[in-house]
Design a protein around this motif. Structure first.
Motif, PDB file in Angstrom:
ATOM      1  N   LYS A   1      -1.905   1.490  49.682  1.00 50.26           N
ATOM      2  CA  LYS A   1      -0.906   2.238  48.944  1.00 50.26           C
ATOM      3  C   LYS A   1       0.227   1.297  48.531  1.00 50.26           C
ATOM      4  O   LYS A   1       0.538   0.339  49.228  1.00 50.26           O
ATOM      5  CB  LYS A   1      -0.357   3.375  49.805  1.00 50.26           C
ATOM      6  CG  LYS A   1      -1.382   4.458  50.108  1.00 50.26           C
ATOM      7  CD  LYS A   1      -0.769   5.582  50.922  1.00 50.26           C
ATOM      8  CE  LYS A   1      -1.806   6.665  51.202  1.00 50.26           C
ATOM      9  NZ  LYS A   1      -1.238   7.769  52.016  1.00 50.26           N
ATOM     10  N   VAL A   2       0.816   1.632  47.401  1.00 51.33           N
ATOM     11  CA  VAL A   2       1.938   0.828  46.914  1.00 51.33           C
ATOM     12  C   VAL A   2       3.145   1.131  47.780  1.00 51.33           C
ATOM     13  O   VAL A   2       3.737   2.206  47.701  1.00 51.33           O
ATOM     14  CB  VAL A   2       2.238   1.132  45.434  1.00 51.33           C
ATOM     15  CG1 VAL A   2       3.367   0.249  44.941  1.00 51.33           C
ATOM     16  CG2 VAL A   2       1.003   0.941  44.602  1.00 51.33           C
TER      17      VAL A   2
ATOM     18  N   LEU B   1      -2.121  -1.375  36.522  1.00 53.59           N
ATOM     19  CA  LEU B   1      -1.507  -0.318  37.325  1.00 53.59           C
ATOM     20  C   LEU B   1      -0.967   0.791  36.432  1.00 53.59           C
ATOM     21  O   LEU B   1      -1.024   1.981  36.798  1.00 53.59           O
ATOM     22  CB  LEU B   1      -0.386  -0.913  38.181  1.00 53.59           C
ATOM     23  CG  LEU B   1       0.326   0.041  39.158  1.00 53.59           C
ATOM     24  CD1 LEU B   1      -0.659   0.558  40.206  1.00 53.59           C
ATOM     25  CD2 LEU B   1       1.504  -0.650  39.821  1.00 53.59           C
TER      26      LEU B   1
ATOM     27  N   ASP C   1      -7.311   1.217  45.208  1.00 49.16           N
ATOM     28  CA  ASP C   1      -6.862   2.272  46.125  1.00 49.16           C
ATOM     29  C   ASP C   1      -7.191   1.979  47.581  1.00 49.16           C
ATOM     30  O   ASP C   1      -7.429   2.880  48.373  1.00 49.16           O
ATOM     31  CB  ASP C   1      -7.467   3.628  45.726  1.00 49.16           C
ATOM     32  CG  ASP C   1      -7.052   4.044  44.332  1.00 49.16           C
ATOM     33  OD1 ASP C   1      -5.897   3.784  43.966  1.00 49.16           O
ATOM     34  OD2 ASP C   1      -7.891   4.605  43.606  1.00 49.16           O
TER      35      ASP C   1
ATOM     36  N   ILE D   1       6.910  -3.484  46.559  1.00 45.95           N
ATOM     37  CA  ILE D   1       6.293  -3.841  45.293  1.00 45.95           C
ATOM     38  C   ILE D   1       7.228  -4.700  44.450  1.00 45.95           C
ATOM     39  O   ILE D   1       6.794  -5.361  43.495  1.00 45.95           O
ATOM     40  CB  ILE D   1       5.897  -2.562  44.519  1.00 45.95           C
ATOM     41  CG1 ILE D   1       4.945  -2.878  43.366  1.00 45.95           C
ATOM     42  CG2 ILE D   1       7.128  -1.825  44.033  1.00 45.95           C
ATOM     43  CD1 ILE D   1       3.624  -3.425  43.805  1.00 45.95           C
TER      44      ILE D   1
ATOM     45  N   ILE E   1      -4.576  -2.833  45.759  1.00 47.19           N
ATOM     46  CA  ILE E   1      -3.816  -1.713  45.192  1.00 47.19           C
ATOM     47  C   ILE E   1      -4.582  -1.039  44.063  1.00 47.19           C
ATOM     48  O   ILE E   1      -4.667   0.194  44.001  1.00 47.19           O
ATOM     49  CB  ILE E   1      -2.442  -2.216  44.703  1.00 47.19           C
ATOM     50  CG1 ILE E   1      -1.602  -2.671  45.902  1.00 47.19           C
ATOM     51  CG2 ILE E   1      -1.711  -1.134  43.932  1.00 47.19           C
ATOM     52  CD1 ILE E   1      -0.311  -3.365  45.521  1.00 47.19           C
TER      53      ILE E   1
END
Length: 1330
Positions: free
Chosen positions: A1031-1032, A1061, A1028, A1036, A1025
Motif C-alpha cells: 500500500k502507498v 500510478l 498492489d 511516498i 505498489i
C-alpha cells in the motif's frame, strides 16, 4: 423595333408593368391549368417558333410571354418539355454568338444599329432565361436532394433523354463562351452595361455556394471562366473581389476553386488585377479581425497558399502588403504566410531573367524570404513553428535550399527537437529526415570521411594559392566569396565531386558501402583552378558542419525515444534509421537503445520498433541476416537481450525469421562459417535460445552439438558459452529432454556437476554459469534433489574438509579472521552461492510439483466427467463434495507443500537437514561484521545467500530482518546494499506482514547516496505498489523527490511510476498530493526542484472534479500553517491547477482562509497568475467577478503590507526602548560606583561643565534644548527663557585625574543616568507650573 430588355431582379418582376418602355411579360400563360397533352403541344409550338423564325423572334411579345411562362414553371414540367425548351434556347444562343462578329462587317449605319439592338436584346433574353432555368432547377434539385449523379450514369443515358447535370454543364459553358466574344459590338463600349454583368456575376457566385454543384468538373470550369471573364476582361474587379472574399470567409470548399478561377483569369487575359486586388484587400484587413473569425482566417490562408502555388511571380511582387500580418495574433494567418513564402521561394525565382540589377533585386527578395522563414521558427505559436519546419522540408524536397542556408536550417531543426510542443518536435524530426534524404553532400556523412577529404583539399588549395597570399586565411572563406548570386556553388567541379562524394539517392540504402575516402589513392585528383578548389573546400566544410550538427542530436534523440508521445518515438526511430543509412556518427549506438521499446503498451511504438529491426537487420541473404543478429546479441546488455528475445520470438512466430536463417545461425554456432569466433558462436546459440522460446523444435536437431561445443574446449576460450549452453538445455521441449536423459543423461549431469564444483571457469563467469547449470539440473533431472544434494556436499567439502572446517567455524564464532585466506574466502563464497541457489530452486521445484499434481488431478476429474458412467460419477462427486473430501485433498496437498518448504531451512527439532545447518552458520557469518568488511566478496555472497534463505523460510526471515536492515544502513558496499534492496522486494511479496513494520526503512533506500541503490529502490517500490503488493504509505514523498534526482535514469523511472500510478482507479495521486506537498515543503529542497516535482504531479490529474476538490483542500491548508515557505509552496501548487469556472468560484468563496498570507509578495504573485489565466476563458459575468476579486485581493495585500510595516516598526521601537532602559540602568550603576569611589579616595570638587541633558532631552522631548551651566553645580538656576533647571554635579576625584576623565567621557557618550532622568522630571514639572 422591340422594347429593350432589362434584367429584372426576379422572374416574377417581369410581369409587372414598368414605368419606362422596356420588355415585360404582358400576357403570361397559366401553365398549371394546362393538361399534359395541351402542355406538350404548347411547348412544341414554342420550340417550332424559336427554331423556325429568326433568332430575334424571342423579342416578340407573344414568344417572350410563352417563354417566360414556361421558365417560371420550369420545375413542374415534364422531362421531355424541359429538354425541348432548354435545347431551343441553348441552340438559338449558340447560333447568335457567331453573328455578333459579323456585325462589324455591316456597312449601313442605320440598319446596323437596328440589328445591334436586336442582337443585344436577344442575347440578354436568352442569357436571362437560360440562367433562370439553371437557378430554378438547382433550387429544386437541392431541395429534393437528388443532385448527385455519377459520370458513369450520365454516359449510359441516351443523348435525347433529360439529364440535368449534362444540360447544366452545356448551358453554363455556353454562357461562359458568350462572355468571351466581342461584346463591345453589342454594348457600344469595351464593358457591357452594369445590369448585365451584375446579373451574370451574382448568379455565378451564388452557384459557387453549392458544394455538390462544384463536384461536376464541367460546371465548375464554366463558373470559373465566367468569374474570370467578368473580372478581368470586363473590369468587374471591385464587385468580384468583394464577392470572392465573402465566399472564402463563409465556405471552405470554395477556396481551391476560387484560386483556380483567379489564376485562370490571369493566365487567359494576362491581367493579374483581380489577384492583386484580392491580396491588397487581405493585406488591408485588420489583423485583429482574423482573431475573431478563425474559420475565415483559415480559409483566407488556404486561398493565399493556393494563389502562391498557381501564381508565384505575381504574388512575389505583392507580398509586401501581407508581411505586416506576421505581427498579428492569428496564428492561422501566420501559418498561411509561411506557406506562401515557401511556395514563392520554390517557384518564383527559378527562371530569373532580365538585367543584372533586376536579377539581384529578385535574389535579395528571395534571401529576405528565407530569413523570414528562419525567424518564424521561433514563433510564439507551436502551430506556426511546426508549419515553418514543414515548409522547410518541402523546400528541401524540391532542392530549393542553397548550401549557404542548409546548415542554418539544420541547426534550427536540431534545436526544435527540444521544443515543448509535440507537433513541433514531429516536424523537426521529419525535417531532419528530409534533409538527410536530399542532402547535397553525398550518400555517406561520416565525420572522419569529411575531415580526411577536407584536409587533402586544403593542402591542395595551399599549393594553388599564389605566394603573396600564402598566409591568407583559407578556412575563413564565406559563401559570399565563392558562391554565385543565388547562393549556390557554381557547377565547376561536378566531375571531381562525383568522384569524392556520390550524388544523394533519396530512397536508396547503403548498408555496406565502403569508405571511398579512406580507400582511395593518397594522391588528390586535380579539380581545376584556384576558384574551383575553393568552392570544393567550402562545400566540404559545409558537409562537415552538417554531419556534426546531425551527430550532435543523438543525445536528444535518445531522450525522445523515452517520450510519452508515440509520434515522438516513431519519428525518432525513422530519423535514426535514416542516420544509420547515411552513416552518421553515433546512430548505430542510439538505434540499439530502441530495443527496450518493444515492451511499450502502445501498439504503434512496438510496430515501429519491429519494422525498424526488420529493415536494419533482416536481409535476403540468410548468412548476412544471421551475422547481423549475432553481432547485435554479442554486443547487447541484459536489458537489450531481453528486448531482443521478445522481438526474435515475435518474428519466429510470424515467419519473418525463416528456416534458412535458423540454419545459418546453426552454421555460426558449429563454426561452419569461415572466420567464426567463439564469441560469435556463443551469440548464435543465444539467438537460437531466443527463437526456441517460440518454437522449441529449433534446438532438437543439434542437441549433441550443444553439449559438445557448449561444454567443450570452446567454452574455455569463451566462458559464457557454457552458460548459454545451459540455457539452451532448459529451452528444450519435453520430448527432447526425455530423449537427452535416455541417450546422454549421465554425461550431461556429470558435465553440469563439474561446472558447478570445478574450478575451470574464471571467477567472474562462474557465478552466472553455476546459476544456469543448477537451473538446468532442476529442469531436466527426474529427481533433481539428489544431484543437488551431491553438489552441496562437494562444495561443502571443498571448503571445510580441505581448508580446516573446525578452525573456520571457530574463527567465525569468535569474530576472528586468522584462519581464512583468499582461497578459502573464494571457496566459501562459491559454497554459499551454491547452497542458497539450490535452496531457491528446491522451493520452486516443490511448488511446480504441487501444481503438477493439481493439474493431473484436474485432468483426471475432467476425463471422469466426460466418461461413460456419467450419471454415476456425478453422484460420487456429489457425495464427495458433501463430505468435503475434495477440499480435504486440496488442504492435505497444501500442508504437504508447506511442510516441504519449511523443512528446507528450519527442519524438525530432531532431524537437522543439510541446508538448515548451513543457515545457522550463515546467520553467524553475516553477524561477523569485521570479517564481512575485510572480505567484500564474501560479504556480497553471504548476504545474497542470507536473503535467499529469508525468502524461503518465514521464521528465519523474522529472526534476521533486523540484521538485514542493519547491513543495508551501514554496509559500505554499493553492491551489497543494492542486492539487499532487491531482496526486500521479494520478501515483501513473500511475507508482507513481516515487512510491514519496516516500511519506512524500505523507503529510506530512496535516499541512499549510491545511484545503483536508489535506482533499484525505485524499481522495487514501483513493482510492489503498482501490482498492489504494498500500500502507498505516508512516505511516498520520498518517491516524489526522486523526480528531481541527479541521475536522469532514476528521474525517468520515477516519472514512469507516477504516470502508471495515475492510471490506477480514480488516480491515487489526487489523494496523495496534499500529503506530498506538506512533506516536501518541509524538506530542504531547492525551490526549482520543488516546483518541477509539484508541476509534474499536478499535471497527472485530469478530472475537473478532482481539480476543484484540490482547490478546496489547498486553501484549507493555509489555515494551519505559519511558515512563509509553506505559504509559497501551497500558493504555487494552486497556481498550477487547471482551473474551471467552478474552481474559480470556490477559490473566491474560500478567500477568508488565505487572507492572512497575502502580505507576502510571492504568494500574491501566484494568486495574480491564477486570476490572469482565469480571465482568458471566463465568461463576461465571471470575468467581472474576477476583476472585482482581484481588486479585493490587492486591497487586502496593501493593508496587510502596511500592518506588517507598522508591526515591524513597533517591534523595532520596543526593542530600542528596552535596550535604552537597560543602558540607562547600567550607566546609573556606574555613577553610583563613582560616588562611592569619591568618598573613599577624596573630596568632591564642583566645576562648571557642559550639561549633557540636552541630547537626552532631545531624544525624549523634542521641545527641550541643550543648555550650559553658568553657576555652581547642584544649584537651581534661571535660564534666559525663564526655565528652571537643576544641574547634575560632575564628580572629579582628587588624585585620580584619569578616572575623572573616563567618567566625563562616559557621561557625554551615554547622555543618560538615573540622576539626569530625575533632573528632567523636575524640569518638566517646573515648566508646567510656569
Amino acid at each position: 423595333m422591340a422594347p429593350h430588355f432589362v434584367f429584372p431582379p426576379s422572374l416574377q418582376a417581369l410581369e409587372q408593368e414598368p414605368e419606362d418602355n422596356r420588355l415585360y411579360a404582358q400576357n403570361p400563360v397559366n401553365i398549371a391549368s394546362l393538361r399534359s397533352s395541351e402542355l406538350e403541344e404548347f411547348v412544341k409550338g414554342l420550340s417550332f417558333d424559336l427554331s423556325d423564325k429568326e433568332l430575334f423572334c424571342v423579342e416578340e411579345q407573344d414568344v417572350f410571354d410563352r417563354v417566360h411562362s414556361l421558365v417560371r414553371n420550369f420545375s413542374g414540367l415534364a422531362p421531355s418539355c424541359k429538354l425541348n425548351i432548354v435545347e431551343s434556347l441553348r441552340s438559338n444562343l449558340s447560333v447568335l454568338l457567331p453573328n455578333v462578329d459579323s456585325l462589324a462587317r455591316q456597312d449601313d449605319d442605320g440598319m446596323i444599329l437596328d440589328r445591334i439592338g436586336s442582337h443585344r436584346n436577344a442575347f440578354k433574353i436568352y442569357t436571362f432565361f437560360l440562367l433562370s432555368i439553371v437557378l430554378a432547377e438547382e433550387s429544386c434539385a437541392s431541395s429534393g436532394n437528388n443532385s448527385k449523379v455519377t459520370a458513369t450514369a450520365r454516359k449510359k443515358q441516351p443523348l435525347n433523354s433529360w439529364n440535368w447535370e449534362q444540360q447544366r454543364g452545356r448551358v453554363l459553358n455556353l454562357i461562359a463562351n458568350s462572355l468571351e466574344v466581342n461584346l463591345s459590338l453589342l454594348f457600344g463600349s469595351s464593358d457591357p452595361d452594369e445590369n448585365y454583368l451584375s446579373f451574370i456575376a451574382k448568379n455565378a457566385f451564388s452557384m459557387f455556394e453549392n458544394a455538390s454543384l462544384l463536384k461536376d468538373p464541367e460546371t465548375k470550369d464554366a463558373l470559373c471562366r465566367i468569374i474570370g471573364s467578368c473580372a478581368s476582361k470586363y473590369h468587374y474587379v471591385a464587385q468580384s473581389c468583394a464577392s470572392i472574399m465573402h465566399l472564402i470567409h463563409k465556405h471552405d470548399f470554395v477556396v481551391t476553386h476560387m484560386a483556380e478561377a483567379v489564376a485562370g483569369a490571369e493566365t487567359k487575359y494576362a491581367d493579374g488585377g483581380l489577384a492583386s486586388s484580392l491580396i491588397r484587400e487581405i493585406g488591408r484587413t485588420n489583423p485583429k479581425d482574423y482573431v475573431k473569425d478563425t474559420v475565415g482566417a483559415e480559409n483566407v490562408g488556404r486561398f493565399l497558399v493556393e494563389l502562391a502555388d498557381r501564381m508565384p511571380k505575381l504574388i512575389s511582387t505583392n507580398i509586401g502588403v501581407l508581411v505586416s500580418h506576421f505581427g498579428g495574433e492569428s496564428y492561422k494567418i501566420r501559418n498561411a504566410l509561411v506557406g506562401v513564402l515557401g511556395k514563392l521561394v520554390a517557384k518564383a525565382f527559378k527562371d530569373v531573367e532580365g538585367e543584372v540589377s533586376s536579377k539581384s533585386v529578385r535574389l535579395r527578395a528571395k534571401q529576405a524570404m528565407l530569413e523570414i522563414l528562419l525567424e518564424r521558427c521561433r514563433d510564439v505559436s507551436a502551430y506556426t513553428r511546426s508549419r515553418v519546419l514543414h515548409v522547410w522540408a518541402e523546400l528541401c524536397e524540391e532542392h530549393s535550399v542553397t548550401i549557404g542556408v542548409w546548415n542554418e536550417v539544420a541547426t534550427v531543426a536540431a534545436g526544435r527537437l527540444e521544443d515543448k510542443s509535440a507537433i513541433v518536435r514531429k516536424s523537426a524530426l521529419n525535417l531532419l529526415i528530409t534533409m538527410l534524404q536530399h542532402n547535397p553532400f553525398g550518400p555517406q556523412l561520416r565525420t572522419a570521411s569529411f575531415e580526411t577529404t577536407l584536409e587533402h583539399y586544403k593542402k591542395k588549395l595551399d599549393e594553388l594559392e599564389p605566394p603573396i597570399h600564402e598566409n591568407s586565411v583559407t578556412n575563413g572563406l564565406s559563401f559570399d566569396d565563392i558562391c554565385n548570386a543565388d547562393g549556390e556553388i557554381e557547377d565547376c567541379n561536378a566531375k571531381t565531386m562525383s568522384e569524392e562524394q556520390q550524388n544523394s539517392l533519396p530512397d536508396s540504402c547503403f548498408p555496406h558501402m565502403e569508405d571511398a575516402v579512406t580507400n582511395k589513392d593518397s594522391s588528390v585528383p586535380d579539380v581545376g583552378n584556384l576558384e574551383q578548389t575553393r568552392a570544393l573546400v567550402a562545400s566540404l566544410e559545409a558537409g562537415l558542419r552538417f554531419s556534426r550538427c546531425v551527430s550532435a542530436t543523438m543525445p536528444n534523440l535518445v531522450q525522445l525515444m523515452a517520450s510519452s508521445s508515440a509520434t515522438d518515438v516513431e519519428n525518432t526511430i525513422l530519423l535514426l534509421m535514416r542516420c544509420r543509412q547515411f552513416q552518421i556518427d553515433g546512430s548505430e549506438a542510439c538505434l540499439r537503445k530502441m530495443l527496450p521499446l518493444v515492451f511499450s503498451p502502445d501498439k504503434s511504438i512496438y510496430e515501429a520498433v519491429e519494422n525498424a529491426f526488420i529493415t536494419i537487420y533482416i536481409r535476403k541473404n540468410s548468412i548476412e541476416t544471421a551475422k547481423n543478429i549475432v553481432s547485435l546479441a554479442v554486443d547487447s546488455n541484459i536489458g537489450d537481450l531481453a528486448a531482443l528475445e521478445f522481438i526474435i520470438g515475435a518474428l519466429v512466430s510470424k515467419g519473418d525469421i525463416t528456416t534458412t536463417m535458423v540454419s545459418a545461425l546453426w552454421d555460426f554456432f558449429c563454426f561452419n562459417v569461415n572466420g567464426t569466433t567463439a564469441e560469435q558462436s556463443r551469440g548464435a546459440l543465444s539467438v537460437l535460445c531466443m527463437a526456441a522460446k517460440s518454437s522449441a523444435g529449433i534446438l532438437s536437431s543439434h542437441i549433441q552439438d550443444i553439449i559438445d561445443i557448449g561444454f567443450g574446449r570452446w567454452a574455455k576460450l569463451e566462458p559464457l558459452l557454457a552458460r548459454t549452453a545451459c540455457i539452451a538445455i532448459q529451452r528444450l521441449s519435453e520430448e527432447d529432454k526425455r530423449r537427452l536423459i535416455m541417450s546422454n543423461g549421465s554425461r550431461l549431469f556429470g558435465i553440469l556437476e563439474s561446472l558447478v564444483t570445478g574450478f575451470w571457469l574464471p571467477e567472474n563467469i562462474w557465478y552466472a554459469a553455476a546459476d544456469k547449470a543448477i537451473g538446468a539440473i532442476y529442469t531436466i533431472h527426474p529427481s533433481p534433489e539428489t544431484l543437488a544434494a551431491e553438489l552441496v556436499k562437494k562444495s561443502l567439502n571443498s571448503v571445510f574438509d580441505v581448508c580446516g572446517g573446525d578452525e573456520i567455524q571457530k574463527d567465525i564464532e569468535n569474530c576472528s579472521t586468522r584462519s581464512l585466506t583468499t582461497i578459502q574466502v573464494a571457496k566459501l563464497s562459491k559454497f554459499l552461492f551454491v547452497v542458497s541457489h539450490v535452496a531457491m530452486n528446491q522451493l520452486v521445484y516443490i511448488e511446480s510439483c504441487a501444481r503438477k499434481i493439481r493439474k493431473q488431478r484436474s485432468k483426471k476429474e475432467k476425463a471422469e466427467t466426460n466418461g461413460v458412467a456419467l450419471g454415476e460419477k456425478h453422484k460420487e462427486n456429489g457425495i464427495s463434495a458433501e463430505l468435503g473430501l475434495a477440499a480435504s485433498e486440496d488442504a492435505f496437498l497444501d500442508s504437504l507443500a508447506e511442510r516441504a518448504e519449511t523443512e528446507l531451512i528450519s527442519g524438525s527439532s530432531s532431524v537437522k537437514n543439510l541446508i538448515g545447518s548451513c543457515a545457522s552458520f550463515l546467520s553467524k557469518l553475516c553477524r561477523n561484521f569485521g570479517l564481512m568488511q575485510k572480505y567484500p566478496e564474501l560479504q556480497a555472497s553471504g548476504l545474497l545467500a542470507l536473503c535467499r534463505f529469508m525468502i524461503i523460510d518465514a521464521s528465519f526471515c523474522d529472526a534476521n530482518l533486523q540484521l538485514l536492515f542493519t547491513v543495508i544502513e551501514n554496509s559500505p558496499s554499493d553492491v551489497v546494499r543494492s542486492n539487499c534492496t532487491i531482496a526486500l522486494g521479494d520478501l515483501a511479496v513473500r511475507f508482507p506482514n513481516l515487512l510491514e513494520p519496516w516500511t519506512e526503512n524500505v523507503y529510506a533506500r530512496l535516499r541512499d547516496p549510491a545511484l545503483s541503490v536508489r535506482k533499484n529502490a525505485v524499481l522495487v517500490l514501483s513493482h510492489l505498489i503498482l501490482n498492489d503488493m504494498m500500500k502507498v504509505k505516508g512516505y511516498i514523498n520520498e518517491m516524489a523527490a526522486r523526480l528531481e534526482d541527479e541521475d536522469d535514469r532514476i528521474s525517468s523511472l520515477a516519472k514512469l511510476f507516477f504516470n502508471e500510478l495515475s492510471k490506477k482507479g480514480s488516480n491515487p495521486i489526487y489523494n496523495l498530493l496534499p500529503d506530498i506537498l506538506g512533506k516536501l515543503s518541509g524538506q530542504n529542497l531547492k525551490r526549482e526542484s520543488f516546483c518541477n516535482i509539484m508541476q509534474f504531479l499536478i499535471s497527472s490529474i485530469k478530472k475537473d472534479k478532482q481539480m476543484e476538490a484540490l482547490v478546496e483542500k489547498l486553501c484549507h491548508r493555509f489555515e494551519g500553517v505559519t511558515d512563509i515557505r509553506q505559504w509559497e509552496c501551497i500558493s504555487y501548487c494552486l497556481s498550477q491547477l487547471a482551473f474551471t469556472e467552478k474552481g474559480l468560484k470556490k477559490l473566491i468563496e474560500l478567500s477568508k482562509t488565505y487572507e492572512h498570507v497575502l502580505a507576502e509578495d510571492s504568494v500574491m504573485d501566484h494568486f495574480k497568475s491564477i486570476l490572469s489565466k482565469g480571465k482568458k476563458f471566463a465568461k463576461p459575468e465571471l470575468k467581472t467577478c474576477l476583476e472585482e476579486f482581484e481588486e479585493k485581493l490587492n486591497k487586502v495585500h496593501t493593508e496587510k503590507k502596511e500592518q506588517e510595516v507598522t508591526a515591524r516598526n513597533a517591534r523595532a521601537h520596543q526593542e530600542k526602548m528596552g535596550s535604552l532602559e537597560t543602558f540607562m540602568s547600567s550607566c546609573s550603576s556606574g555613577v553610583e560606583g563613582a560616588e562611592v569611589d569619591s568618598t573613599e579616595e577624596g573630596e568632591v570638587i564642583n566645576t562648571s561643565i557642559e550639561d549633557t541633558n540636552g541630547s537626552l532631552s532631545g531624544h525624549l522631548n523634542s521641545n527641550s534644548e541643550s543648555e550650559e551651566s553658568s553657576g555652581a553645580s547642584s544649584e537651581v538656576t534661571e535660564s534666559e527663557s525663564g526655565d528652571m533647571e537643576i544641574q547634575s554635579p560632575k564628580i572629579v576625584l582628587r588624585g585620580s585625574k584619569s578616572r575623572a576623565r573616563e567618567a566625563k567621557t562616559r557621561s557625554e557618550t551615554t547622555n543618560a543616568s538615573a540622576s539626569t532622568r530625575k533632573n528632567l522630571r523636575v524640569k518638566q514639572r517646573s515648566k508646567e507650573e510656569l
